[in-house]
Design an enzyme around this catalytic site. Structure first.
Site, PDB file in Angstrom:
ATOM      1  N   GLY A   1       2.090  -1.089   6.084  1.00  0.00           N
ATOM      2  CA  GLY A   1       0.428  -1.299   5.718  1.00  0.00           C
ATOM      3  C   GLY A   1      -0.004  -0.001   5.078  1.00  0.00           C
TER       4      GLY A   1
ATOM      5  CG  ASN B   1     -10.870  -3.403  11.774  1.00  0.00           C
ATOM      6  OD1 ASN B   1     -11.385  -2.404  12.665  1.00  0.00           O
ATOM      7  ND2 ASN B   1     -11.427  -3.223  10.690  1.00  0.00           N
TER       8      ASN B   1
ATOM      9  N   GLY C   1      -2.625   1.057   3.574  1.00  0.00           N
ATOM     10  CA  GLY C   1      -3.965   1.232   2.996  1.00  0.00           C
ATOM     11  C   GLY C   1      -4.494   2.467   3.164  1.00  0.00           C
ATOM     12  CB  ALA C   2      -7.932   4.048   3.226  1.00  0.00           C
TER      13      ALA C   2
ATOM     14  CE  LYS D   1     -11.978   0.786  15.094  1.00  0.00           C
ATOM     15  NZ  LYS D   1     -12.618   0.141  13.963  1.00  0.00           N
TER      16      LYS D   1
ATOM     17  N   GLY E   1      -3.874   3.593   6.984  1.00  0.00           N
ATOM     18  CA  GLY E   1      -2.339   3.826   6.989  1.00  0.00           C
ATOM     19  C   GLY E   1      -1.962   5.183   6.589  1.00  0.00           C
TER      20      GLY E   1
ATOM     21  CG  ASN F   1     -16.993  -3.348   9.250  1.00  0.00           C
ATOM     22  OD1 ASN F   1     -17.436  -2.417   9.953  1.00  0.00           O
ATOM     23  ND2 ASN F   1     -15.607  -3.643   8.965  1.00  0.00           N
TER      24      ASN F   1
END
Lengths: 311, 311
Positions: free
Chosen positions: B8, B103, B10-11, B184, B13, B192
């Site tokens: 994964g 998340n 993405g930003a 978290k 990882g 978010n």
């Protein structure tokens, strides 16, 4: 028959003004952007309670042309309240009563401060009306207007309702204007609010989502608590029964067609929303009264931000 | 030095994988849509903590090409959890530990059920990272990854943190994984969520609005209450101190640049949002535990509806 000036001829003003004209009253409509279209083609209401076609309604571009009236129906959008005084004044003399057919809290007190000695009434519409093209109004569902009086004078309430006797409009009366205003907010806050935060959804989507329906329920209970504190502080014996309010609002909304509340349409069309009247004013009042309204506060913050980017 | 598979990319990882590569680990990135771009031009991190340029990172199109690793860092979007098992499995043998850098609530239990006997860790990043064009990541602010272990074994937590010893990443440890997950959520749910319902606003707008900031505070307190009930039910002695959590989250967010949380970017770009992981899962858990979370419920309903129209 009364001489009636309708100030603010959006969907609500046009619809109820047309119903009063249909009943034989002398109704004058103050029009601005739609003046030419209505002068050309008249005013037409498509209504579940029977259509009305006023081919040549009495219309004016200024309140001065209309002059003094027995009743001034102020059906301006709450965001236009700044202009209300100047628009209403030319229609007021010693015979005049004013009916505020608007959303919001504190509107009648504002009118009373501008027109001391003039009887002030509230008309709380529970209806589904949308504007079509200029001069065309779609009345989709419901229609009662609850009549209340600033001062809660019983005889005056009767006089206010009597104007509507021959009109095809149900006019229940409210013995407490303040209670009626908070009760109306119990619909407007959740349904105008949550349809906006949903990105422009209809009322049935709110009713169909477990969490949003619960949020509507919770918002109504917060508003009832704030309203009851407000009534108490005003020395009124009237109280809102939260269970009864929730049940009545939910039942009515469940049987309503998929409805687009005015604020949601304003949002989608990038027009100014009635944020102060529907959200900020009750939140401020609840805060002054020390009543905790976390859902109202969050929704108000959300709508305020959405209004900023739309405006 | 460890052999590390980043699943994964993405930003999150890419950023943390690059930091581990920079520290000398053998890091393999599983890439899909960005494979060709990274093969051509490498992986480049612009970071407030120092840029990293990996001109020829070890990349693969399938997990099988990577094979067994000491550590599998699962940095998939929570919405891709359905694929996680098949993507991770080829990299797992008896030497492997899995770190979920994702998340959500319940992710680690899910991984443990798929890979029994494999040590499972959580990495809870508190960082501002956005993806730029393919192969380019912008690390704007913060960067710590809190390391926790499913089972809360102290020695294991130490082993999990030790991997990062030479990396330019702060790795505080959490003695309770469950407490860390709820903590978290205390950032992710309000920030978010409220940036999405604001129509795509940045975190500073939430912080700058009195009502939205109060809503964030209220949401954190609801999550702490639900988290503490969850900890109690799990027989854990760990507890979240709501006042401390609120203060820490607010302080950190106040000093943060105007940040676009990942869910907000997903919303604006019409991509699937991590609704289940961030909103629905804690709401379900709170409901199971009988903890009242009216703000979380309303926000979840709002995001759910917005996700439906976006999806």
């Amino acid at each position: 028959m009364s001489r009636i000036a309708v100030i603010g001829a959006g969907a609500v003003g046009c619809y109820y003004g047309a119903r009063l004209a249909e009943a034989g009253h002398e109704v004058h409509f103050l029009l601005r952007s739609t003046y030419d279209a209505v002068a050309e083609s008249g005013l037409h209401i498509e209504s579940v309670d029977g259509d009305i076609d006023l081919d040549a309604p009495a219309i004016a571009r200024t309140s001065r042309e209309i002059g003094a009236a027995d009743w001034v129906i102020c059906a301006l959008k709450a965001t236009a309240m700044d202009e209300a005084r100047d628009l209403i004044a030319p229609c007021v003399d010693e015979r005049t009563s004013i009916l505020a057919l608007m959303n919001g809290l504190g509107i009648e007190d504002q009118l009373a401060s501008w027109f001391p000695g003039t009887p002030i009434f509230a008309g709380l519409g529970f209806t589904c009306i949308n504007r079509g093209e200029a001069g065309r109004i779609h009345h989709i569902d419901y229609g009662p207007v609850t009549i209340a009086h600033l001062g809660d004078d019983e005889a005056e309430i009767g006089r206010g309702a009597a104007v509507w006797a021959d009109a095809k409009v149900e006019v229940p009366t409210a013995s407490s204007l303040l209670a009626a205003r908070w009760q109306k907010l119990c619909w407007n806050v959740p349904f105008n609010g949550l349809t906006v935060t949903g990105g422009g959804i209809t009322t049935d989507v709110v009713m169909g989502d477990g969490e949003l329906r619960a949020a509507a329920d919770g918002l109504m209970r917060e508003l009832c608590a704030a309203g009851n504190a407000d009534l108490e502080e005003h020395g009124s014996s009237a109280r809102l029964d939260a269970d009864a309010v929730v049940e009545s609002m939910m039942t009515r909304t469940a049987t309503m067609a998929a409805y687009r509340p005015s604020t949601m349409i304003d949002f989608l069309e990038g027009r100014e929303m009635e944020i102060d009247a529907i959200f900020e004013a009750p939140l401020r009042r609840a805060s002054e009264l020390g009543v905790s309204t976390p859902l109202l506060a969050m929704l108000t913050g959300q709508i305020r931000i959405l209004g900023r980017s739309a405006g």
